[in-house]
Design a protein around this motif. Structure first.
Motif, PDB file in Angstrom:
ATOM      1  N   ARG A 161       0.905  -1.160   0.002  1.00 25.96           N
ATOM      2  CA  ARG A 161      -0.077   0.017   0.046  1.00 25.96           C
ATOM      3  C   ARG A 161       0.977   1.177   0.069  1.00 25.96           C
ATOM      4  N   SER A 199       1.384   5.517   0.058  1.00 30.13           N
ATOM      5  CA  SER A 199       0.447   6.620   0.590  1.00 30.13           C
ATOM      6  C   SER A 199       1.241   7.753   0.016  1.00 30.13           C
ATOM      7  N   THR A 236      -4.378  12.729   2.333  1.00 27.64           N
ATOM      8  CA  THR A 236      -3.609  11.763   1.958  1.00 27.64           C
ATOM      9  C   THR A 236      -4.259  10.789   0.961  1.00 27.64           C
ATOM     10  N   TYR A 258      -4.154   6.979  -1.245  1.00 24.17           N
ATOM     11  CA  TYR A 258      -3.526   5.952  -1.155  1.00 24.17           C
ATOM     12  C   TYR A 258      -3.541   5.091  -2.433  1.00 24.17           C
TER      13      TYR A 258
END
Length: 119
Positions: free
Chosen positions: A19, A21, A78, A80
């Motif tokens: 993942r 970010s 943010t 992702y």
């Protein structure tokens, strides 16, 4: 203007997950369409995924559709990129970008994070 910093890259075996970010600063983040791009060695930078300001509309390159998911948390500034079922062909430097409203290409870019998928 938007400043962007990616994190979460690394080395993973084929079939694994990562993942990424992208932390953003700047007062226009919550109204900006955002995207992920990637660039493999010797290749041009290519589009991976995009998400509109609310997160309700997403778009993906055919090569990642069904495996990658883009999302955002405007409260945390943010975005992702969840990457599943990774393949060696996914190896690249991944960049997040605030998109230009006319071209759909990146207007502001992060520095990139390396993703390496071993076979």
């Amino acid at each position: 203007q938007v400043q962007l910093v990616e994190s979460g890259g690394g080395l993973v075996q084929a079939g694994g997950s990562l993942r990424l970010s992208c932390a953003a600063s700047g007062r226009t983040f919550s109204t900006s369409r955002m995207g992920w791009f990637r660039q493999a060695p010797g290749k041009e930078r290519e589009f991976v995924a995009a998400i509109n300001w609310s997160g309700a509309i997403t778009n993906y390159a055919d090569s990642v559709k069904g495996r990658f998911t883009v999302s955002r948390d405007n409260a945390k500034n943010t975005i992702y990129l969840q990457m599943n079922t990774l393949k060696p062909d996914d190896t690249a430097v991944y960049y997040c970008a605030a998109l230009d409203s006319n071209t759909g290409w990146g207007r502001y870019w992060g520095q990139g994070t390396q993703v390496t998928v071993s076979s």
